[in-house]
Structures are given as C-alpha cells and as structure tokens.
Design an enzyme around this catalytic site. Structure first.
Site, PDB file in Angstrom:
ATOM      1  N   ASP A  50       0.824  -1.204   0.000  1.00  0.00           N
ATOM      2  CA  ASP A  50       0.000   0.000   0.000  1.00  0.00           C
ATOM      3  C   ASP A  50       0.860   1.256   0.000  1.00  0.00           C
ATOM      4  O   ASP A  50       2.078   1.190   0.142  1.00  0.00           O
ATOM      5  CB  ASP A  50      -0.934   0.004   1.210  1.00  0.00           C
ATOM      6  CG  ASP A  50      -0.190   0.053   2.538  1.00  0.00           C
ATOM      7  OD1 ASP A  50       0.868  -0.599   2.650  1.00  0.00           O
ATOM      8  OD2 ASP A  50      -0.664   0.722   3.462  1.00  0.00           O
ATOM      9  N   GLU A  77      -0.038  -1.127   5.748  1.00  0.00           N
ATOM     10  CA  GLU A  77       1.090  -0.720   6.575  1.00  0.00           C
ATOM     11  C   GLU A  77       1.045   0.778   6.838  1.00  0.00           C
ATOM     12  O   GLU A  77       1.365   1.230   7.929  1.00  0.00           O
ATOM     13  CB  GLU A  77       2.414  -1.108   5.887  1.00  0.00           C
ATOM     14  CG  GLU A  77       3.643  -0.881   6.746  1.00  0.00           C
ATOM     15  CD  GLU A  77       4.267   0.503   6.617  1.00  0.00           C
ATOM     16  OE1 GLU A  77       5.103   0.842   7.466  1.00  0.00           O
ATOM     17  OE2 GLU A  77       3.904   1.261   5.694  1.00  0.00           O
TER      18      GLU A  77
END
Length: 170
Positions: A52, A116
């Site tokens: 991400d 994350e």
C-alpha cells in the site's frame, strides 16, 4: 493492493513457488510464500514488505497521484518509491534461493501486506491475529533499520533498530 497482489502471485506461480493469498477484507490481499528448510537452523526468517501507499487527497495533485507518469526521466506518483526497491529485492532473493536450490536450514517466508501506511490492522496485525501459526518466525526483516561502522561509534559496528520513520539524518 489487489492488483499488486495479483502481480506478485503471478510471478511466484510462474517460478513454481507455492503461494497463499489471504483476504483480510475487501481489497485487502496478503501474499505469503514459503521456501522450506530442514529445520536444523531454527524457526523461519520472514521477509515482509507492504504493497500500500500513504493515502492522499487527489484534488491537491496536479496529476493523477496514482498514475505513475514518467516525465523528465522520472516516475511520478504516490508510492513509486516507498518499499518498492526493498520489496523487489526480497522477491528477487527469494526467487534466486528457489532457482538455485540453496539448501536452507530454516524456512524462508516472503509476505506482502496491505495497510502498513494506516497501522497494519488489515495486514501484518491481521496475519498475527488469524494465521500466526503459519508464520511463527524467529526473525523478521522488513522496512527500516540499518548498520554502520561510523555513524554512532567510530570503528564499532552498530545495527540500528528503526523506531520512527521519515526523519532527517544529516
């Protein structure tokens, strides 16, 4: 994150490496692959990377923040650098261990996670809560940390442990 997971899974499958996909939520795919070792060297080493990027407000950008446009010899776009080089290095090392049939004394795990950048609730934390027995690593190598012989103590090798990110070191 789903497209990134598809991309990584396709590469691992082409290499003949078994891979498992977990869905922690809508659009939240986790990729986990394992190279089995003899077990004589201890528990697994986990190479962990995230797929991400930091969320953004597209209205504040002059171009599509997720467009990955190439201009003036540079790729521009949200997340074009963060963890991409490290994640690619982990993937390449993992594939080379497999291709070269390196005898492993412990399992080597490769995991790519979402979320994350927003706390990891649907990524690493979700895997720990729901599938820890499949991981149970002795060591985790992820983003952050470094070693130096000169930065902290001249001539003494010191490995830093990252406890904060995106700070300036002059």
């Amino acid at each position: 994150v789903t497209k990134a997971a598809d991309f990584l899974i396709d590469i691992l499958k082409r290499e003949g490496i078994p891979v498992t996909r977990y869905e922690s939520g809508p659009g939240r795919s986790i990729v986990l692959a394992r190279l089995e070792g003899s077990g004589t060297g201890g528990k697994a080493i986990l190479l962990e990377s995230h797929m991400d990027v930091v969320p953004t407000d597209a209205s504040r950008w002059s171009a599509d923040p997720f467009g990955a446009q190439i201009a003036d010899g540079r790729m521009r776009g949200r997340g074009t650098i963060d963890m991409k080089g490290i994640g690619t290095s982990y993937l390449y090392a993992f594939i080379m261990l497999h291709r070269l049939q390196v005898p492993l004394t412990r399992d080597v795990l490769l995991m790519f996670v979402p979320d994350e950048e927003v706390g990891g609730a649907m990524g690493a934390r979700w895997m720990i809560a729901n599938h820890y027995a499949e991981l149970d690593p002795e060591y985790i190598i992820d983003e952050g940390g470094f070693g130096s012989r000169e930065l902290f103590a001249p001539g003494k090798l010191v490995y830093g442990i990252a406890v904060a990110e995106k700070k300036i070191v002059w």
